[in-house]
Design an enzyme around this catalytic site. Structure first.
Site: not given
Ligand SMILES: Cc1cc2nc3c(=O)[nH]c(=O)nc-3n(C[C@H](O)[C@H](O)[C@H](O)COP(=O)(O)O)c2cc1C
Ligand code: SF4
Ligand SMILES: Cc1cc2nc3c(=O)[nH]c(=O)nc-3n(C[C@H](O)[C@H](O)[C@H](O)COP(=O)(O)OP(=O)(O)OC[C@H]3O[C@@H](n4cnc5c(N)ncnc54)[C@H](O)[C@@H]3O)c2cc1C
Lengths: 436, 434
Positions: B77, B136, B139, B205, B350, B357, B383
């Site tokens: 955003n 804050n 931002c 964010t 599948c 691998c 892995c």
């Molecule tokens: C549209 C939008 C506006 C935001 N405005 C603010 C804000 O004004 N102040 C703030 O501290 N964080 C703001 N954030 C950040 C959110 O509070 C939050 O930290 C962030 O989105 C991560 O959390 P989430 O993954 O649950 O969205 C905003 C986020 C979004 C998506």
């Molecule tokens: S764990 Fe990694 S190395 Fe072992 S079979 Fe799966 S993809 Fe191959």
């Protein structure tokens, strides 16, 4: 006004609206959103089982990924490279026994990725655009005769033309397309798709359409003398005999003829059908004749098959489709005699691997009886035969040098549109390799 | 029934699910709906100083990243702090808090980096009856170019400074919200603590461009053919947030500093994970923006079911439980030997494990002509890639080799002793120490 209850054989049993509804697309086209949702389900399997299950080996995971990423045109090219009739196959392939049966999501959830409908989405998108997606190679000066403009002949002609050869495509009927045009159920290929597809396919150039019937105005020797190679894709024109009394009665017809009339009818309201219809047979033709009789307004329709459900060559999906329209499926019965207004059947059983009547009989009311007990090859042009078909080895090589054959008329593979395409294409590659 | 009530800095709320400062908390109408839906608390959309409010763009302000089936994985955003007058927000905060005294009401603030600015706004907030403030410092767009938000959050000395001003001026608990747009999150967290912060909250964010329009060559969201970097959030940022929370929780200098976990919390499970890594509660934004307020019901029922199943009677039973298990790579047990195992009954053939691998890992999976996929223990390095790409849950598992068994890949006997890199013979530092 006739109705389903009108006795005898009559046209106009249903209203125009009912007919239009009944013969609409069996599987409607996906809109772009539906296609996106369906495409997202593909796992992009390694060496995917669906590819192996497709007789033309289309790279299905690749084309679905191309749809997913917003390029259905590229997806269509992936399809057409393997199967130039990919548009028709998307509509008519029994996917439930081919690619979709092999889909790992069928194993996982009993619900495969809808490959057929996705294929249609891609091919429809590209075919709606101007032009033909492939260009011809430089002309080779080689001339090839292709006999029969069904799926096998069309696929062969297209591939040869693409390679730069000059193709003459002979066809006995007034229209090209083979069973795509005259046989496939109407609700699988609506809006004159078969004819439109042939016209689109011809866009490659280098194919001359000619009227001619091998065995009548054309001879194999003549073709061999005039052309560098000959491909036969004449399908199966003949029909097996019922060997029951009364087979020559008026109400008894070959199912394929009935379907051909249906496919060519300019108005289905004018096409007559019996009040009580009995279809003898157990394949796709039997199902199509039965379902379409019902859709035309027959009151009762019965498929009478001489063996059990499992032996029926129509897939379970096709059987259920018929049942869902109200068609009754009778197993282990064979026809004994056709009477004025009914048919007499005898129950069967298998003893020592042979099908025999049990003596117990059953009578059904029947104004119309359709024979759908298999087609045969009626052509005899001096080629080695095997089990009633032209014997071929490798990519459609017949016993005669310079003559190839594929599709229903040749040995090998199921009698399916997609198999015919694969065989036509592969024969073309083999002809090309032998000429250059 | 598990008790979801939480006490964070003395601020009580009926559950640990708060809405983060963002559009869902921008006005009275939304916050009342949120409380009716059952959210435990809110951090009100960030307020700026008195006077003419900031302005937002008048075109699209969000961009998106989709997974399969257009499932929202992340949103970015370019929205600024609240664009409504300060006095309107304060009046609404007061009214809502009065009607929902049992819910947490935190007010997010961002004013210029001057003592007078902070001293001016704090009494006004206090007057609303709010339970606390969140600074804050995160931002990443718009405000940062004016020396606020992430511009402060990226300069530990400024964080410490404004935190101190606030602590000196108000009795309300002070939460410092941190930006992830920094190389080491521990610096800002230590600065907040030094300034006297009662808690930190993170993450805000992540600076991002979600996509480029290939017709117009404009980044999205596009405003008249141009785009600006925005802040990324939602499920996609959760791994980044979890790590940062854990870093602060296990840093000896900030260990024990209360944390409010933010970033990609979408289900009860995400919330529980944040809390085990040391968060006392969580804040949610994108999940609510994607699905609406009702998701809190799933979060509450899911967390209490899990708590009941595990015998946790209150959230404090599991808060921080995973922190001791977060360690540095060099302390991981190199004598822990595992092999991938494919459950043939669950396998749908599948072949994705094979492609992964064979093409990109260790060529340790065999494929038979009839599509039977099997792990070759003498090649498998464990892995986990095959497990990750398999579409069927639990079809491929990692099985630990018992002590005493011979690892067919190395030919060595598996030991049950713990041994790590610090003492490994291949480690030059270890050899030097001898
Ligand atoms: C549209 C939008 C506006 C935001 N405005 C603010 C804000 O004004 N102040 C703030 O501290 N964080 C703001 N954030 C950040 C959110 O509070 C939050 O930290 C962030 O989105 C991560 O959390 P989430 O993954 O649950 O969205 C905003 C986020 C979004 C998506
Ligand atoms: S764990 Fe990694 S190395 Fe072992 S079979 Fe799966 S993809 Fe191959
Ligand atoms: C009723 C019915 C329904 C079917 N439904 C399906 C379905 O849903 N899905 C599916 O996959 N398959 C279906 N099939 C099978 C499929 O239609 C065939 O397998 C396919 O059409 C075979 O293609 P072909 O090119 O070999 O032969 P055909 O399609 O039969 O084409 C042969 C062409 O050769 C011409 N020809 C014949 N003899 C001569 C001659 N002597 N000289 C010149 N030209 C000649 C014919 O007029 C025809 O145009 C169905 C078949 C029938 C009969």
């Amino acid at each position: 006004m006739p109705s389903p209850m009108t006795p005898g054989i009559s046209s106009g049993r249903l209203t125009a609206e009912q007919i239009a509804k009944n013969f609409a697309d069996l599987h409607s086209a996906f809109d772009p959103h539906e296609a996106a949702v369906a495409a997202d389900r593909c796992y992009f399997c390694y060496d995917a089982p669906c590819i192996t299950a497709c007789p033309t080996s289309i790279d299905i995971p690749l084309f679905i990924r191309q749809i997913q990423t917003g390029t259905p045109e590229a997806a269509a090219r992936t399809i057409f490279e393997q199967n130039i009739l990919g548009g028709m196959c998307a509509r008519v392939c029994p996917t439930e026994t081919l690619c979709e049966e092999a889909c790992v999501r069928e194993a996982a959830e009993g619900k495969p990725v809808e490959i057929g409908r996705l294929q249609r989405h891609a091919t429809d998108t590209l075919m709606a655009q101007q032009g033909h997606p492939f260009t011809r190679a430089a002309e080779t000066g080689k001339r090839i005769a292709v006999v029969g403009a069904g799926p096998a002949g069309l696929a062969c002609a297209h591939r040869l033309a693409m390679k730069g050869h000059d193709v003459t495509l002979y066809e006995a009927r007034p229209k090209p397309g083979g069973l795509n045009e005259f046989g496939i159920a109407a609700y699988k290929t609506t809006d004159d798709f078969a004819a439109r597809e042939v016209q689109w396919l011809m866009g490659i150039g280098g194919i001359t359409q000619a009227s001619g019937t091998l065995g009548e105005d054309l001879s194999l020797d003549g073709l061999k003398a005039e052309f560098d190679a000959v491909f036969l894709g004449v399908g199966l024109g003949g029909v097996n005999m019922l060997r029951a009394h009364g087979e020559d009665r008026e109400g008894v017809r070959d199912a394929v003829d009935f379907i051909a009339d249906l496919r060519q009818a300019s108005d289905l309201l004018d096409l007559p059908v019996g009040r009580n219809v009995v279809v003898i047979g157990g394949g796709m033709t039997a199902v199509d004749a039965a379902v379409q009789s019902k859709l035309l307004g027959a009151e009762t329709v019965t498929i009478a098959y001489r063996r059990g459900r499992e032996q029926m060559s129509a897939s379970r999906f096709e059987q259920d489709l018929a049942a869902s329209y109200g068609v009754r499926l009778l197993f282990n019965v064979m026809p004994v005699a056709v009477h004025e207004d009914g048919i007499e059947l005898e129950y069967t059983t298998t003893t020592d691997g042979k099908l025999v009547g049990t003596g117990e009989r059953l009578s059904l009311a029947a104004d119309q009886v359709f024979k759908a007990i298999g087609q045969t090859l009626s052509l005899d042009v001096g080629l080695a035969m095997e089990a009633g078909k032209i014997a071929v080895s490798g990519a459609g090589r017949t016993s005669m040098e310079g003559v190839w054959a594929g599709g229903d008329c040749a040995t090998g593979g199921d009698d399916l549109t997609v198999t015919a395409v694969a065989e036509g294409r592969d024969a073309a590659e083999d002809i090309h390799a032998s000429l250059v | 029934m598990a008790d979801l009530r939480t006490d964070f800095l003395g601020i009580k709320s009926p559950n640990p699910f708060w809405l983060a400062s963002a559009p869902p908390t921008d006005k009275e109408y939304n916050v009342r709906r949120a409380f009716e839906a059952g959210w435990g608390g809110v951090v009100w959309k960030t307020l700026g100083e008195a006077g003419p409010p900031v302005v937002n763009v008048n075109g699209p302000r969000y961009g998106v990243v989709y997974g399969a089936d257009r499932r929202v994985l992340g949103i970015n955003n370019i929205e600024l702090i609240t664009d409504r007058p300060l006095e309107v927000n304060l009046r609404e905060i007061k009214a809502v808090k009065r009607d929902y005294p049992d819910r947490a009401m935190i007010v997010s603030l961002m004013v210029p980096c001057e003592e007078s600015a902070w001293k001016a706004i704090l009494p006004l907030v206090e007057e609303t009856g709010a339970d606390g403030i969140e600074l804050n410092c995160g931002c990443p767009h718009g405000m940062s170019e004016r020396g606020m938000g992430a511009a402060v959050g990226q300069a530990p000395d400024l964080i410490e400074q404004i935190t101190r001003w606030c602590k000196q001026t108000t009795r309300m608990p002070v939460i410092v919200k941190l930006t992830p747009n920094i190389t080491d999150i521990r610096g800002p967290a230590r600065a907040a603590k030094a300034g006297g912060a009662d808690a930190v909250s993170l993450i805000n964010t992540v600076s991002s461009i979600t996509s480029v329009n290939l017709d117009t060559f404009s980044p999205e969201p596009s405003i008249d053919g141009k785009g600006s970097h925005g802040g990324y959030c939602g499920a996609a940022v959760k791994p980044i947030a979890l790590n940062m929370v854990a870093e602060i929780a296990r840093d000896p200098e900030t260990h024990g500093l209360p944390i409010s976990g933010i970033g990609g919390v979408t289900t009860w499970r995400d919330a529980a994970e944040f809390m085990t890594l040391g968060a006392g509660n969580v804040q949610v934004c994108t999940a609510a923006m994607t699905y609406g307020f009702k998701i809190v019901e799933e979060m509450k029922s899911g967390m209490s079911q899990w708590m009941d199943e595990k015998g946790h009677s209150s959230t404090s039973d599991f808060i921080g439980k995973a922190v001791p298990n977060v360690t540095d790579w060099q302390y991981l047990n190199l004598n822990y030997v595992a092999k991938a195992k494919i459950d043939q009954d669950a396998c749908i053939k599948c072949g994705r494990c094979y492609a992964a691998c064979e093409d990109t890992s260790h060529q340790a999976i065999s494929m038979s002509p009839d599509r039977v996929f099997e792990v070759m223990d003498d090649e498998c390095v464990a892995c986990n890639l095959c497990v990750d790409v398999c579409p069927v849950e639990d079809c491929i598992t990692m099985e630990r080799m018992p002590a005493g068994a011979v690892d067919p890949r190395t030919g060595k006997v598996v030991s049950d002793e713990y041994a790590n890199w610090t003492s490994h013979p291949n480690n030059p530092a270890a050899q030097a120490a001898e």
